[in-house]
Design a protein around this motif. Structure first.
Motif, mmCIF file in Angstrom:
data_model
loop_
_atom_site.group_PDB
_atom_site.id
_atom_site.type_symbol
_atom_site.label_atom_id
_atom_site.label_comp_id
_atom_site.label_asym_id
_atom_site.label_seq_id
_atom_site.Cartn_x
_atom_site.Cartn_y
_atom_site.Cartn_z
ATOM 1 N N LEU A 73 40.918 41.347 41.263
ATOM 2 C CA LEU A 73 40.617 41.949 39.972
ATOM 3 C C LEU A 73 39.703 43.162 40.088
ATOM 4 C CD1 LEU A 73 39.993 38.749 37.803
ATOM 5 C CD2 LEU A 73 41.996 40.232 37.767
ATOM 6 N N ASP A 74 38.961 43.252 41.201
ATOM 7 C CA ASP A 74 37.998 44.341 41.350
ATOM 8 C C ASP A 74 38.522 45.486 42.217
ATOM 9 O OD1 ASP A 74 38.073 42.963 43.701
ATOM 10 O OD2 ASP A 74 35.906 42.785 43.953
ATOM 11 N N ALA A 75 39.799 45.453 42.573
ATOM 12 C CA ALA A 75 40.366 46.508 43.414
ATOM 13 C C ALA A 75 40.654 47.757 42.578
ATOM 14 C CB ALA A 75 41.647 46.026 44.085
ATOM 15 N N ARG A 76 40.478 48.918 43.159
ATOM 16 C CA ARG A 76 40.764 50.179 42.461
ATOM 17 C C ARG A 76 42.258 50.310 42.202
ATOM 18 N NH1 ARG A 76 36.633 54.250 42.852
ATOM 19 N NH2 ARG A 76 38.285 55.784 42.536
ATOM 20 N N GLN A 77 43.062 49.883 43.171
ATOM 21 C CA GLN A 77 44.515 49.889 43.020
ATOM 22 C C GLN A 77 45.028 48.481 43.337
ATOM 23 O OE1 GLN A 77 45.674 53.101 45.701
ATOM 24 N NE2 GLN A 77 45.711 54.552 43.997
ATOM 25 N N PRO A 78 44.949 47.581 42.380
ATOM 26 C CA PRO A 78 45.296 46.181 42.634
ATOM 27 C C PRO A 78 46.769 46.002 42.994
ATOM 28 C CG PRO A 78 45.077 46.588 40.283
ATOM 29 C CD PRO A 78 44.599 47.829 40.971
ATOM 30 N N ILE A 79 47.029 45.112 43.922
ATOM 31 C CA ILE A 79 48.399 44.788 44.298
ATOM 32 C C ILE A 79 48.953 43.789 43.295
ATOM 33 C CG2 ILE A 79 49.864 43.737 46.071
ATOM 34 C CD1 ILE A 79 47.860 44.704 48.147
ATOM 35 N N LEU A 80 50.082 44.136 42.686
ATOM 36 C CA LEU A 80 50.698 43.272 41.689
ATOM 37 C C LEU A 80 51.539 42.201 42.384
ATOM 38 C CD1 LEU A 80 51.187 42.803 38.635
ATOM 39 C CD2 LEU A 80 53.191 44.296 38.842
ATOM 40 N N ARG A 81 51.254 40.938 42.084
ATOM 41 C CA ARG A 81 52.010 39.823 42.667
ATOM 42 C C ARG A 81 53.183 39.422 41.778
ATOM 43 N NH1 ARG A 81 49.933 40.072 47.775
ATOM 44 N NH2 ARG A 81 47.856 39.147 47.964
ATOM 45 N N THR A 100 42.461 49.419 33.728
ATOM 46 C CA THR A 100 41.511 50.384 33.198
ATOM 47 C C THR A 100 40.141 50.151 33.831
ATOM 48 O OG1 THR A 100 40.819 48.970 31.369
ATOM 49 C CG2 THR A 100 42.763 50.353 31.005
ATOM 50 N N ASN A 101 39.173 50.973 33.462
ATOM 51 C CA ASN A 101 37.812 50.818 33.989
ATOM 52 C C ASN A 101 37.168 49.497 33.571
ATOM 53 O OD1 ASN A 101 37.944 53.324 35.201
ATOM 54 N ND2 ASN A 101 37.058 54.392 33.447
ATOM 55 N N THR A 102 37.663 48.908 32.488
ATOM 56 C CA THR A 102 37.123 47.636 32.022
ATOM 57 C C THR A 102 37.895 46.446 32.590
ATOM 58 O OG1 THR A 102 38.525 47.691 30.029
ATOM 59 C CG2 THR A 102 36.320 48.690 29.887
ATOM 60 N N GLY A 103 38.899 46.711 33.424
ATOM 61 C CA GLY A 103 39.660 45.628 34.030
ATOM 62 C C GLY A 103 40.827 45.148 33.203
ATOM 63 N N ALA A 104 41.147 45.839 32.112
ATOM 64 C CA ALA A 104 42.279 45.466 31.269
ATOM 65 C C ALA A 104 43.557 46.126 31.777
ATOM 66 C CB ALA A 104 42.022 45.885 29.823
ATOM 67 N N PRO A 105 44.726 45.575 31.457
ATOM 68 C CA PRO A 105 45.985 46.230 31.840
ATOM 69 C C PRO A 105 46.072 47.628 31.235
ATOM 70 C CG PRO A 105 46.391 43.981 31.103
ATOM 71 C CD PRO A 105 44.966 44.293 30.762
ATOM 72 N N MET A 143 46.596 37.433 30.266
ATOM 73 C CA MET A 143 45.659 36.807 31.196
ATOM 74 C C MET A 143 45.952 37.333 32.590
ATOM 75 S SD MET A 143 44.822 32.791 32.072
ATOM 76 C CE MET A 143 44.042 32.493 30.493
ATOM 77 N N LEU A 144 44.947 37.964 33.198
ATOM 78 C CA LEU A 144 45.031 38.436 34.580
ATOM 79 C C LEU A 144 44.370 37.414 35.488
ATOM 80 C CD1 LEU A 144 43.834 42.083 33.874
ATOM 81 C CD2 LEU A 144 46.119 41.512 34.694
ATOM 82 N N VAL A 145 45.063 37.030 36.555
ATOM 83 C CA VAL A 145 44.521 36.047 37.497
ATOM 84 C C VAL A 145 44.645 36.603 38.908
ATOM 85 C CG1 VAL A 145 44.626 33.661 38.309
ATOM 86 C CG2 VAL A 145 45.307 34.201 35.961
ATOM 87 N N ASN A 164 40.787 37.521 33.871
ATOM 88 C CA ASN A 164 40.344 38.399 32.796
ATOM 89 C C ASN A 164 41.351 38.285 31.666
ATOM 90 O OD1 ASN A 164 38.953 40.295 31.329
ATOM 91 N ND2 ASN A 164 39.815 42.059 32.418
ATOM 92 N N THR A 165 40.880 38.290 30.430
ATOM 93 C CA THR A 165 41.763 38.113 29.289
ATOM 94 C C THR A 165 41.193 38.796 28.064
ATOM 95 O OG1 THR A 165 42.880 36.440 27.908
ATOM 96 C CG2 THR A 165 40.657 35.930 28.675
ATOM 97 N N ASP A 166 42.063 39.047 27.087
ATOM 98 C CA ASP A 166 41.600 39.588 25.810
ATOM 99 C C ASP A 166 41.505 38.494 24.752
ATOM 100 O OD1 ASP A 166 44.323 39.191 25.658
ATOM 101 O OD2 ASP A 166 44.736 41.031 24.531
#
Length: 218
Positions: free
Chosen positions: A58-66, A107-112, A131-133, A189-191
């Protein structure tokens, strides 16, 4: 003569325009038909759709999508139905799945990223939240499932969800292991409001109305 040519060109232009509009409408209808989600489906007392996104970190600048899933929960007085539909990877339509993956980002806040959410809308997916896991969070879910049914396969996302469905559908009356939400909270992370998630979890695991849980695609 000039008037006839003008009328002919106008007719050809109108035909081309309407043909193009028809093509766009057909393409959109085709993309929506791929998902067992009605065009009018949205958050309500009976049905609620949640987008589940698994990323490496979740904290990666360019997260790998699983993977990307839609969890569709429908509740009636006698039964609760929970269905998972995989959008990425998409073996039935790899091109659509790859376009969704290309649009993904945080985004900078960790949202999609907004472009990713718009792409979901283009696919006809309506949802009440996301929900991001991360990898650690998915492994925690897998560990929780193995406490209930030790010999199940939890080697991938589809297997984790399938085994989780089996545990939820068969074990509530006998009692499920306690899930450690305090630890899990650092890996997702979730809204959605956290108490809303806990309330929904309580409904699913309390042994209330009969639960039918399944994967529509693997």
């Amino acid at each position: 003569m000039m008037k006839k040519i003008t009328l002919l060109l106008s007719a050809m232009l109108a035909f081309t325009l309407f043909a193009f509009i028809g093509y766009l409408m057909a393409a959109r209808a085709d993309s929506m038909a791929r998902l067992p989600i009605s065009a009018g489906a949205g958050p309500s007392e009976q049905q609620n759709n949640l987008v589940l996104v698994h990323v490496e970190r979740l904290d990666a600048r360019q997260p790998i999508l699983r993977s990307v899933w839609v969890a569709i929960r429908f509740r009636s007085e006698s039964q609760t139905a929970l269905t998972f539909v995989r959008l990425y990877p998409n073996t039935d339509d790899p091109q659509t799945g790859e376009k969704l993956a290309q649009a993904f980002g945080l985004t900078n806040t960790g949202a999609p990223a907004p472009v990713f959410l718009r792409k979901l809308g283009e696919l006809g997916v309506q949802f009440a939240g996301y929900m991001l896991v991360d990898d650690s969070g998915m492994q925690q879910v897998a560990g929780w499932i193995r406490q209930s049914t030790p010999k199940v396969n939890t080697s991938g996302d589809a297997q984790i969800l399938q085994s989780g469905c089996a545990a939820l559908a068969t074990s509530p009356s006998a009692g499920l292991p306690v899930f450690d939400w305090t630890t899990f909270a650092t890996h997702f992370n979730t809204d959605l409001a956290f108490d809303e998630i806990l309330n929904e979890w309580e409904r699913l695991t309390s042994g209330g109305p009969a639960l039918r849980c399944e994967l529509a695609s693997q």
